[in-house]
Write a protein that holds these residues in place. Sequence first.
Motif, PDB file in Angstrom:
ATOM      1  N   GLY A 102       0.769  -1.234   0.000  1.00 38.73           N
ATOM      2  CA  GLY A 102       0.000   0.000   0.000  1.00 38.73           C
ATOM      3  C   GLY A 102       0.796   1.278   0.000  1.00 38.73           C
ATOM      4  O   GLY A 102       0.291   2.322   0.410  1.00 38.73           O
ATOM      5  N   ARG A 103       2.021   1.244  -0.450  1.00 44.01           N
ATOM      6  CA  ARG A 103       2.870   2.438  -0.402  1.00 44.01           C
ATOM      7  C   ARG A 103       2.320   3.565  -1.279  1.00 44.01           C
ATOM      8  O   ARG A 103       2.125   4.691  -0.820  1.00 44.01           O
ATOM      9  N   GLU A 104       2.071   3.258  -2.562  1.00 41.23           N
ATOM     10  CA  GLU A 104       1.646   4.298  -3.501  1.00 41.23           C
ATOM     11  C   GLU A 104       0.234   4.800  -3.197  1.00 41.23           C
ATOM     12  O   GLU A 104      -0.041   5.997  -3.301  1.00 41.23           O
ATOM     13  N   SER A 105      -0.659   3.888  -2.807  1.00 42.28           N
ATOM     14  CA  SER A 105      -2.032   4.317  -2.542  1.00 42.28           C
ATOM     15  C   SER A 105      -2.109   5.199  -1.301  1.00 42.28           C
ATOM     16  O   SER A 105      -2.954   6.095  -1.223  1.00 42.28           O
ATOM     17  N   ALA A 106      -1.219   4.989  -0.341  1.00 43.58           N
ATOM     18  CA  ALA A 106      -1.196   5.855   0.836  1.00 43.58           C
ATOM     19  C   ALA A 106      -0.740   7.266   0.467  1.00 43.58           C
ATOM     20  O   ALA A 106      -1.296   8.254   0.964  1.00 43.58           O
ATOM     21  N   ILE A 107       0.228   7.359  -0.424  1.00 41.29           N
ATOM     22  CA  ILE A 107       0.704   8.685  -0.853  1.00 41.29           C
ATOM     23  C   ILE A 107      -0.389   9.408  -1.637  1.00 41.29           C
ATOM     24  O   ILE A 107      -0.621  10.604  -1.455  1.00 41.29           O
ATOM     25  N   ARG A 108      -1.091   8.668  -2.497  1.00 36.86           N
ATOM     26  CA  ARG A 108      -2.183   9.272  -3.263  1.00 36.86           C
ATOM     27  C   ARG A 108      -3.295   9.781  -2.347  1.00 36.86           C
ATOM     28  O   ARG A 108      -3.925  10.800  -2.606  1.00 36.86           O
ATOM     29  N   THR A 109      -3.540   9.058  -1.264  1.00 35.01           N
ATOM     30  CA  THR A 109      -4.580   9.468  -0.324  1.00 35.01           C
ATOM     31  C   THR A 109      -4.206  10.757   0.399  1.00 35.01           C
ATOM     32  O   THR A 109      -5.070  11.594   0.681  1.00 35.01           O
ATOM     33  N   VAL A 110      -2.922  10.917   0.707  1.00 36.84           N
ATOM     34  CA  VAL A 110      -2.460  12.152   1.354  1.00 36.84           C
ATOM     35  C   VAL A 110      -2.733  13.345   0.441  1.00 36.84           C
ATOM     36  O   VAL A 110      -3.231  14.388   0.875  1.00 36.84           O
ATOM     37  N   VAL A 111      -2.438  13.180  -0.848  1.00 40.21           N
ATOM     38  CA  VAL A 111      -2.654  14.265  -1.808  1.00 40.21           C
ATOM     39  C   VAL A 111      -4.146  14.546  -1.986  1.00 40.21           C
ATOM     40  O   VAL A 111      -4.573  15.703  -2.052  1.00 40.21           O
ATOM     41  N   SER A 112      -4.961  13.488  -2.019  1.00 47.04           N
ATOM     42  CA  SER A 112      -6.391  13.686  -2.253  1.00 47.04           C
ATOM     43  C   SER A 112      -7.098  14.329  -1.056  1.00 47.04           C
ATOM     44  O   SER A 112      -8.206  14.836  -1.204  1.00 47.04           O
ATOM     45  N   ASN A 113      -6.476  14.316   0.115  1.00 49.50           N
ATOM     46  CA  ASN A 113      -7.063  14.970   1.287  1.00 49.50           C
ATOM     47  C   ASN A 113      -6.689  16.448   1.385  1.00 49.50           C
ATOM     48  O   ASN A 113      -6.956  17.077   2.401  1.00 49.50           O
ATOM     49  N   GLY A 114      -6.061  16.986   0.361  1.00 51.30           N
ATOM     50  CA  GLY A 114      -5.818  18.421   0.297  1.00 51.30           C
ATOM     51  C   GLY A 114      -4.456  18.858   0.794  1.00 51.30           C
ATOM     52  O   GLY A 114      -4.220  20.054   0.936  1.00 51.30           O
ATOM     53  N   MET A 115      -3.546  17.923   1.043  1.00 50.10           N
ATOM     54  CA  MET A 115      -2.214  18.303   1.500  1.00 50.10           C
ATOM     55  C   MET A 115      -1.245  18.353   0.329  1.00 50.10           C
ATOM     56  O   MET A 115      -1.342  17.558  -0.595  1.00 50.10           O
ATOM     57  N   GLU A 116      -0.335  19.302   0.411  1.00 49.46           N
ATOM     58  CA  GLU A 116       0.670  19.447  -0.638  1.00 49.46           C
ATOM     59  C   GLU A 116       1.891  18.619  -0.259  1.00 49.46           C
ATOM     60  O   GLU A 116       2.460  18.784   0.818  1.00 49.46           O
ATOM     61  N   VAL A 117       2.298  17.718  -1.152  1.00 49.07           N
ATOM     62  CA  VAL A 117       3.457  16.861  -0.908  1.00 49.07           C
ATOM     63  C   VAL A 117       4.664  17.496  -1.582  1.00 49.07           C
ATOM     64  O   VAL A 117       4.670  17.702  -2.796  1.00 49.07           O
ATOM     65  N   SER A 118       5.697  17.820  -0.792  1.00 45.84           N
ATOM     66  CA  SER A 118       6.877  18.458  -1.359  1.00 45.84           C
ATOM     67  C   SER A 118       7.997  17.454  -1.637  1.00 45.84           C
ATOM     68  O   SER A 118       8.698  17.576  -2.635  1.00 45.84           O
ATOM     69  N   VAL A 119       8.156  16.451  -0.782  1.00 47.33           N
ATOM     70  CA  VAL A 119       9.232  15.470  -0.943  1.00 47.33           C
ATOM     71  C   VAL A 119       8.673  14.080  -0.669  1.00 47.33           C
ATOM     72  O   VAL A 119       7.924  13.889   0.287  1.00 47.33           O
TER      73      VAL A 119
END
Length: 130
Positions: free
Chosen positions: A93-110
């Motif tokens: 679930g590595r990639e799907s967890a990162i996608r979920t962070v982005v879909s909740n409105g947070m900006e991923v910088s690194v």
Amino acid sequence: MAKTTKQSAKKRVVKVEKEGQVHINATFNNIIVSFTNNTGQVISWGSAGKAGFRGSKKNTPYAAQMACDDAAKVAYEAGLRKVDVFVKGPGAGRESAIRTVVSNGMEVSVIKDITPMPHNGCRPPKKRRV
């Protein structure tokens, strides 16, 4: 009859800023997501087991998505907006967890992979016989 006094532990107050970190620990059996501030104090966390998954369903990408969604909503309401993502482990679930962070409105910088790699250290366990 002896009286017992119950002492309640003091709840630690965590300082939430706009920037923080997400630590995703994806093992073969579970996934644990922790949202922290830059000093390392945990704001919110979630896991596939906490989200209600049991057994082999815990290591699916959908379970990782649900675990990350629960923790991300709490962190977003606390004020976290921009995060650095640290991924550890070989789980599904590595990639799907990162996608979920982005879909909740947070900006991923690194996005950084901090999976530990052995330099031919310990002897591996003997082969599994099924």
